[in-house]
Structures are given as C-alpha cells and as structure tokens.
Enzyme design. Structure first.
Site, PDB file in Angstrom:
ATOM      1  N   THR A 180       0.814  -1.286   0.006  1.00 15.97           N
ATOM      2  CA  THR A 180       0.022   0.045   0.003  1.00 15.97           C
ATOM      3  C   THR A 180       0.759   1.217  -0.070  1.00 15.97           C
ATOM      4  O   THR A 180       0.834   2.085  -0.722  1.00 15.97           O
ATOM      5  CB  THR A 180      -0.782  -0.100   1.272  1.00 15.97           C
ATOM      6  OG1 THR A 180      -1.507  -1.194   1.254  1.00 15.97           O
ATOM      7  CG2 THR A 180      -1.839   1.139   1.467  1.00 15.97           C
ATOM      8  N   LYS A 206       6.237   2.888  18.295  1.00 14.58           N
ATOM      9  CA  LYS A 206       6.307   4.151  17.809  1.00 14.58           C
ATOM     10  C   LYS A 206       6.650   4.956  19.176  1.00 14.58           C
ATOM     11  O   LYS A 206       7.358   6.079  19.109  1.00 14.58           O
ATOM     12  CB  LYS A 206       4.719   4.554  17.494  1.00 14.58           C
ATOM     13  CG  LYS A 206       4.542   3.906  16.239  1.00 14.58           C
ATOM     14  CD  LYS A 206       2.632   4.173  16.011  1.00 14.58           C
ATOM     15  CE  LYS A 206       2.688   3.144  14.437  1.00 14.58           C
ATOM     16  NZ  LYS A 206       1.124   3.466  14.436  1.00 14.58           N
ATOM     17  N   ILE A 263       1.515  12.332  10.336  1.00 11.61           N
ATOM     18  CA  ILE A 263       1.768  13.368  11.387  1.00 11.61           C
ATOM     19  C   ILE A 263       3.401  13.662  11.341  1.00 11.61           C
ATOM     20  O   ILE A 263       3.819  12.973  11.566  1.00 11.61           O
ATOM     21  CB  ILE A 263       1.238  13.087  12.700  1.00 11.61           C
ATOM     22  CG1 ILE A 263      -0.360  12.960  12.704  1.00 11.61           C
ATOM     23  CG2 ILE A 263       1.560  14.254  13.646  1.00 11.61           C
ATOM     24  CD1 ILE A 263      -0.548  12.568  13.980  1.00 11.61           C
ATOM     25  N   ASP A 287       1.900  -2.048  18.282  1.00 11.17           N
ATOM     26  CA  ASP A 287       2.430  -1.275  17.203  1.00 11.17           C
ATOM     27  C   ASP A 287       2.696   0.076  17.966  1.00 11.17           C
ATOM     28  O   ASP A 287       3.336   1.007  17.708  1.00 11.17           O
ATOM     29  CB  ASP A 287       0.993  -1.182  16.368  1.00 11.17           C
ATOM     30  CG  ASP A 287       1.397   0.008  15.143  1.00 11.17           C
ATOM     31  OD1 ASP A 287       2.315  -0.304  14.433  1.00 11.17           O
ATOM     32  OD2 ASP A 287       0.602   0.853  15.355  1.00 11.17           O
TER      33      ASP A 287
HETATM   34  N1  HSE Z   1      -1.733  -0.492  12.316  1.00 11.07           N
HETATM   35  C1  HSE Z   1      -1.462   1.043  12.365  1.00 11.07           C
HETATM   36  C2  HSE Z   1      -2.776   1.496  12.971  1.00 11.07           C
HETATM   37  C3  HSE Z   1      -0.787   1.576  11.357  1.00 11.07           C
HETATM   38  O1  HSE Z   1      -3.822   0.979  12.954  1.00 11.07           O
HETATM   39  O2  HSE Z   1      -2.468   2.648  13.390  1.00 11.07           O
HETATM   40  C4  HSE Z   1       0.470   1.320  11.162  1.00 11.07           C
HETATM   41  O3  HSE Z   1       1.328   1.333  12.155  1.00 11.07           O
END
Ligand code: HSE
Length: 442
Positions: free
Chosen positions: A14, A207, A138, A203
């Site tokens: 993507t 970050k 962002i 995830d």
């Molecule tokens: N899967 C992540 C989300 C996006 O739902 O924000 C990629 O890090």
C-alpha cells in the site's frame, strides 16, 4: 536543475504504491521545491507478477532488496517492507554500509535496532529518516528533531494506533462491545486478520519507543515499554467513564518522573474536555510539553497510502535539499542510556471496575482494603445488575447476585492499587478479576 536524486524502493504494498503515485502526480512541484529532479531507478518486492494497479516495468527489478540496496545506482534506499529483522534489516544495513541514504516507515525495525542503525548512518555520513514510522502522516519526527530543539521535554504522549482508536470510538458512539466492533474493523480492512499487534498495544509501543528517544535524548529502548492492550475494555467501562467526565483512549505516554522515564502504552481515561479526547476514529495525535514551548498537539491520519507516502516523500525531499539531521535528533554519542521508571512507582488516579457480591459488608470490605493502602476514593458508582431472563421468563439468579461497582481513586501509587486489588480478590467478595484503567492528568 542539479543532478537527479535516484531512488530505490523496496516494498510495493500500500505505501510503496502510494509513494510511486505521489511522486508521479506531484513530481513537478516536488522538483521545483528541491531544485533537482527525482527519479525512481529500481524497485524490489516479493512477487514480481502481482497486479498493483500501476506499471513498474520502467524500473530495474530486484528480487533481493539487500542487493538493490547494495548494487543499484541509487542515492536513497526507501524501505517499505516492515518487520524488525529479516529482509528489511539486512537491506537497511546494506544500504547504510554502501553509503546510501535510508528512508524507512519501519517502526518495528527502529524500535529494536534504532540506536545501532543511527550509529551506522552517522558513521556513513548519510540520513536515516523515518517520519512515516511514527503516526503515519503526522510530521512529529521532524517537529521533535528540529522545531522542538530549543526545549526540554517533560512528557510526550499520543494516540498512536488508528485501529484501536477506531474500535474505542465505535464502542463509545454505538454502545457496542469490543468483539463486535473488532469484527467490523476487520471486515472494513482497518484491522489485520491477526489484530494482536494493534489491539495488544505493540504497534503503539514501537512508535512510543521512538518518540521517547526524540523527546528525551535517550537511546531507543523498546524492551522497557510497559504495554497493555484494549482487549478487556467493555462498553460499560466506556459508558461509566463518560458519565464521570472521561473518555477512554489507548495512549502511549513517555514521562520524566524525576526518578527515570516512564514509557507506557495502556487504555487511559482522559478528561472529556481535553483536546486529545476529541481525536476520534482512525486518527492519531501526538502531544508534547516543552519547558519553553508549553503544550503542542498535532493530529492527523496515522495510516493509509496517502498520509504515509506523504511522510516518506517529505523525508526524501529533506535529503534532496541536503538537510541531513541526526536520526534521533542528536549525535548518538550524546544520547544517554534510557533510565526506566518502574511501573510500580507510577503515580496517578485509577478507574477500578469490580463485580461485587450483593451482600451486607461486601463493599465495606473493599473500602477497608483501599484505606489500608492509603488510597482515597473520589467517586463510587454502583450500577444496577444485568439481569438476564431465560426463554421461559425466569430470572437468572446467579447474574443478579452481583453488582457492577466502579471506583475512581485520587492519585495513588501503582503498587498501592495493585496491592489493594490483590487483597480484595483474595477476600472473595468479588466474582471476577478486578479491572483497572489508569487516569491521565491532562
Ligand atoms: N496498524 C497501524 C494503525 C498503522 O492501526 O494505526 C500502522 O502502524
């Protein structure tokens, strides 16, 4: 115009396809900004014959992304493969060792190996840019590296996962249960078939580990992030929180406590009137407090082809302009080892949900256990029991024998609330494990 900036792109999913579309559509204006042309030279992906909706036959094809990184005639290696190890890591290392700039959207890779890769980039005198790795579209990495440079951070926090935010928003707006909304998110393609990574908080934790380093000048330390997902949040939690003036969000928070830096990802009660409470659906937001800047919050799309490609393109433009910054905002020799503040020492308010037996003294026992740990209660909400009715019309007595009770505490220590809940559970006045949600003061 100067000589063209030559790009090699590994990963044509993507984001890779989104980047090619962006560079084609906005080529003229991007080149005008940079004062030089930009050219995709080579691409790599797992499957050459897959229909991606775009023609990539003009680009040199590599089956092996590390070979592309090492051998193609490129200035910038763009890594859009993902994964903390395996091909992505091998290719990024190969690119840096060959003196190629790297742009990556790979949060997992950097969460695990960020400091070491930043050292390699520094040694090679090249960029390691990763705007797309944190909160998609962002521009928080550039903000922290450059615009925030005059400040010392006290806290950085955000909604860092769009899937979780979408699920919590739908649960709130529809009064729906977690499983129902998760299923819909999967049907709509927001959540992965295996959604553990998103809903389990991992995830967001990747970050957060990067944001912590950028905000506090520490080495990246993903292993110290405390992680709790949203799986146990109920529609009732969201409803009661709303009645008490809060919304529930999955937040990633890094905070300097004086004794160390907390890194934590967990469902959080935020005041309904705080700006981050209004960030709904698949949107992300990052808020940071600087000693001179005060509070700043950026909100935008955290995922998707367009927003993520926009961040990758911005990183490429910086390289074209010769704006090469230290990957983590300062030379790696000036990064300090990450000093964790243990979760047991976390101080804050708590939302506690209990299924309490409906008998005299049950609640008094709970209040006593809280008092023993010096915990002061701010609100107590006792809900009517959910009485289920059998097909023949009879009430299910076992359900009616308990009462859902929600307590909101004043600020206390995590170790105190944990101890109190441990005692309450072993006293036997509750019928299922207690649940607690941290409250963030905003
Ligand atoms: N899967 C992540 C989300 C996006 O739902 O924000 C990629 O890090």
């Amino acid at each position: 115009m100067g000589h063209p900036l030559r790009l090699g792109i590994a990963g044509l999913g993507t984001v890779g396809v989104g980047l090619i579309n962006l560079l084609r559509q906005n080529q003229e204006s991007i080149e005008a900004r940079c004062g030089r042309s930009m050219e995709i030279v080579a691409v790599s992906a797992r499957n050459r014959s897959r229909d991606r909706g775009i023609d990539v036959s003009a680009y040199e094809w590599y089956d092996d992304c590390a070979e592309l990184a090492r051998n193609a005639e490129i200035d910038v290696f763009v890594e859009l493969i993902g994964g903390e190890d395996g091909p992505a890591k091998a290719a990024v290392e190969a690119a840096l060792a060959s003196g190629r700039h790297v742009v990556t959207a790979n949060k997992a890779l950097l969460a695990y190996h960020g400091t070491e890769l930043a050292r390699s980039a520094e040694a090679a005198g090249v960029a390691l840019n990763f705007e797309a790795a944190v909160a998609g579209g962002i521009p928080i990495v550039k903000t922290m590296r450059e615009s925030f440079a005059g400040n010392r951070a006290t806290r950085i926090y955000g909604i860092l996962n769009g899937t979780c935010n979408y699920i919590l928003t739908c649960m709130e707006q529809e009064g729906a249960d977690f499983d129902v909304v998760l299923k819909r998110a999967q049907d709509l393609g927001y959540a992965e078939a295996d959604p553990t990574f998103d809903i389990g908080g991992f995830d967001a934790a990747h970050k957060l580990a990067l944001l912590t380093s950028l905000a506090f000048g520490t080495e990246v330390d993903f292993s110290s992030v405390y992680v709790e997902g949203i799986e146990r949040i109920t529609a009732q939690d969201i409803q009661v929180a709303g009645e008490l003036g809060y919304k529930i969000k999955l937040l990633g928070v890094a905070q300097d406590t004086g004794a160390g830096i907390e890194q934590r990802v967990h469902p959080t009660l935020v005041p309904a009137k705080s700006p981050i409470a209004d960030v709904d659906g698949v949107f992300n937001a990052v808020a940071v407090t600087g000693d001179f800047l005060g509070d700043l919050m950026l909100e935008g799309q955290g995922a998707g082809a367009g927003a993520t490609a926009s961040s990758v393109a911005a990183d490429i433009v910086d390289i074209a302009l010769g704006n090469i910054q230290a990957p983590l905002g300062r030379p790696t020799k000036h990064l300090t080892p990450y000093k964790p503040a243990p979760m047991r020492a976390h101080a804050g308010g708590y939302y506690v949900a209990l299924e309490v037996q409906d008998r005299p003294g049950a609640f008094a026992g709970i209040a006593t256990r809280m008092a023993e740990q010096d915990i002061s209660l701010k609100s107590i909400v006792q809900r009517a029991p959910e009485i289920s009715v059998d097909i023949d019309g009879a009430k299910d007595a076992s359900v009616a024998e308990t009462r859902p009770v929600v307590l909101i505490t004043h600020d206390t220590l995590e170790k105190s609330i944990r101890k109190a809940l441990e005692c309450i559970e072993s006293d036997g006045a509750i019928t299922s494990a207690p649940r607690m949600i941290r409250i963030e003061r905003l």
